[in-house]
Design a protein around this motif. Structure first.
Motif, mmCIF file in Angstrom:
data_model
loop_
_atom_site.group_PDB
_atom_site.id
_atom_site.type_symbol
_atom_site.label_atom_id
_atom_site.label_comp_id
_atom_site.label_asym_id
_atom_site.label_seq_id
_atom_site.Cartn_x
_atom_site.Cartn_y
_atom_site.Cartn_z
ATOM 1 N N ARG A 143 -74.693 34.004 34.934
ATOM 2 C CA ARG A 143 -75.916 33.840 35.596
ATOM 3 C C ARG A 143 -76.971 33.180 35.081
ATOM 4 N N ASN A 144 -77.030 33.224 33.712
ATOM 5 C CA ASN A 144 -78.314 32.478 32.980
ATOM 6 C C ASN A 144 -77.774 31.243 32.954
ATOM 7 N N ARG A 145 -76.687 30.630 33.168
ATOM 8 C CA ARG A 145 -76.481 29.214 33.188
ATOM 9 C C ARG A 145 -76.597 28.512 34.360
ATOM 10 N N PHE A 146 -77.155 29.326 35.188
ATOM 11 C CA PHE A 146 -77.406 28.718 36.693
ATOM 12 C C PHE A 146 -78.965 28.885 37.011
ATOM 13 N N ALA A 147 -79.082 28.652 38.318
ATOM 14 C CA ALA A 147 -80.479 28.664 38.699
ATOM 15 C C ALA A 147 -81.618 29.704 38.333
ATOM 16 N N PRO A 148 -81.194 30.930 38.328
ATOM 17 C CA PRO A 148 -82.249 31.933 38.019
ATOM 18 C C PRO A 148 -83.248 31.618 36.571
ATOM 19 N N VAL A 149 -82.637 31.097 35.684
ATOM 20 C CA VAL A 149 -83.184 30.832 34.394
ATOM 21 C C VAL A 149 -84.083 29.697 34.553
ATOM 22 N N GLY A 150 -83.430 28.643 34.992
ATOM 23 C CA GLY A 150 -84.083 27.474 35.423
ATOM 24 C C GLY A 150 -85.338 27.681 36.112
ATOM 25 N N GLU A 151 -85.184 28.434 37.350
ATOM 26 C CA GLU A 151 -86.269 28.831 38.217
ATOM 27 C C GLU A 151 -87.439 29.340 37.407
ATOM 28 N N SER A 152 -86.845 30.306 36.281
ATOM 29 C CA SER A 152 -88.178 31.239 35.887
ATOM 30 C C SER A 152 -88.997 29.951 34.689
ATOM 31 N N ALA A 153 -88.002 29.330 33.913
ATOM 32 C CA ALA A 153 -88.732 28.415 33.011
ATOM 33 C C ALA A 153 -89.575 27.380 33.801
ATOM 34 N N ARG A 154 -89.243 26.820 35.117
ATOM 35 C CA ARG A 154 -90.188 26.142 35.653
ATOM 36 C C ARG A 154 -91.402 26.902 36.227
ATOM 37 N N GLY A 155 -91.121 28.025 36.424
ATOM 38 C CA GLY A 155 -92.283 28.793 36.977
ATOM 39 C C GLY A 155 -93.419 28.908 35.831
ATOM 40 N N ALA A 156 -92.931 29.289 34.617
ATOM 41 C CA ALA A 156 -93.526 29.712 33.330
ATOM 42 C C ALA A 156 -94.612 28.485 33.037
ATOM 43 N N SER A 157 -94.021 27.396 33.312
ATOM 44 C CA SER A 157 -94.772 26.091 32.743
ATOM 45 C C SER A 157 -94.311 24.643 33.202
ATOM 46 N N GLU A 158 -95.088 23.806 33.507
ATOM 47 C CA GLU A 158 -94.791 22.671 34.097
ATOM 48 C C GLU A 158 -94.556 21.476 32.845
ATOM 49 N N LEU A 159 -94.990 22.068 31.936
ATOM 50 C CA LEU A 159 -94.765 21.064 30.612
ATOM 51 C C LEU A 159 -93.384 20.893 29.915
ATOM 52 N N LEU A 160 -93.294 19.461 29.497
ATOM 53 C CA LEU A 160 -91.968 19.228 28.755
ATOM 54 C C LEU A 160 -92.415 18.428 27.633
ATOM 55 N N VAL A 161 -92.297 19.130 26.469
ATOM 56 C CA VAL A 161 -92.511 18.653 24.943
ATOM 57 C C VAL A 161 -91.158 18.053 24.425
ATOM 58 N N ALA A 162 -91.337 16.864 23.922
ATOM 59 C CA ALA A 162 -90.179 15.983 23.349
ATOM 60 C C ALA A 162 -90.746 15.523 22.095
ATOM 61 N N VAL A 163 -89.977 15.374 21.097
ATOM 62 C CA VAL A 163 -90.148 14.932 19.689
ATOM 63 C C VAL A 163 -88.967 13.911 19.514
#
Length: 245
Positions: free
Chosen positions: A202-222
């Motif tokens: 389950r955690n490899r599919f949409a639920p986790v991705g949706e939660s992550a996008r809802g928590a933040s709209e930021l993408l940090v890259a180094v």
């Protein structure tokens, strides 16, 4: 084909457990009796009349319950799919998790009936027509799971729903076969262990991705200072595309 003593033992076991009058639940009892006969005599050598006699039902009752001999051996799957439909008819806060719970329900049912399930597995592996029917049964679970997700989550990509249903079903079937064929019971998962595996799916599919996008709209890259601009752009683009799935 088994020896005569195996035939006697299987037939006696079947008759001891046979109900005199059958209802919807009795279909599974008749199926279990048929499995014992298939193991003892061989699938092709066992007739519907022999199954009906061993189960203590008339041939007319047998054919009201089953369309053919091929249908007998998977009667518990029909019952389980009905239970899953009832389970899905209730309200669930997390449809993805509900699919995992439904698969765990199936696993637990087979674990409770492990002795007869092991016999059936041997019969199916020895009979090509039953192997084909088993493949059809597996596809029914996948279709039931994906249809439920698409019904409850109309915004989900149908491909994701299908992939998720296939992954849950495949995980369940792998662990089920390992349990059925294991010589060391300590090496296989119990129902709680399977649930953990399914939650990982389950955690490899949409639920986790949706939660992550809802928590933040930021993408940090180094990146290293020596990284080329084109490489930076490509990595960021790929990352954004992957999180948008």
């Amino acid at each position: 084909m088994s020896d005569p003593s195996a035939l006697t033992a299987s037939t006696d076991l079947a008759r001891d457990s046979a109900p005199r009058q059958t209802d919807a639940r009795g279909r599974v009892a008749v199926a279990d009796i048929a499995v014992g006969l298939f193991q003892a005599q061989g699938y092709e050598a066992t007739s519907t009349a022999q199954i009906a006699a061993a189960a203590g039902v008339s041939r007319s009752t047998f054919f009201r319950q089953f369309r053919s001999k091929d249908d007998v051996i998977f009667a518990d799957h029909d019952e389980l799919l009905e239970q899953i439909d009832e389970f899905f008819a209730a309200s669930h806060p997390d449809p993805w998790l509900a699919v995992c719970d439904a698969a765990a329900l199936v696993f637990e049912r087979f674990r409770e009936r492990l002795e007869i399930v092991r016999v059936r597995d041997l019969v199916v592996r020895q009979t090509s027509v039953l192997r084909d029917r088993e493949t059809v049964m597996v596809s029914r679970y996948e279709k039931t799971f994906s249809a439920y997700l698409r019904r409850c989550l109309p915004g989900v990509d149908p491909v994701v729903a299908i992939q998720f249903a296939a992954a849950v079903t495949a995980t369940h079937n792998f662990e089920l076969r390992r349990m059925i064929r294991a010589s060391d019971a300590s090496a296989v998962l119990d129902s709680a262990g399977l649930a953990a595996q399914l939650h990982a799916v389950r955690n490899r599919f949409a639920p986790v991705g949706e939660s992550a996008r809802g928590a933040s709209e930021l993408l940090v890259a180094v990146f290293s200072a020596s990284a080329l601009p084109a490489d930076v752009a490509r990595v960021i683009e790929n990352r954004l595309r992957s999180t948008a799935i």
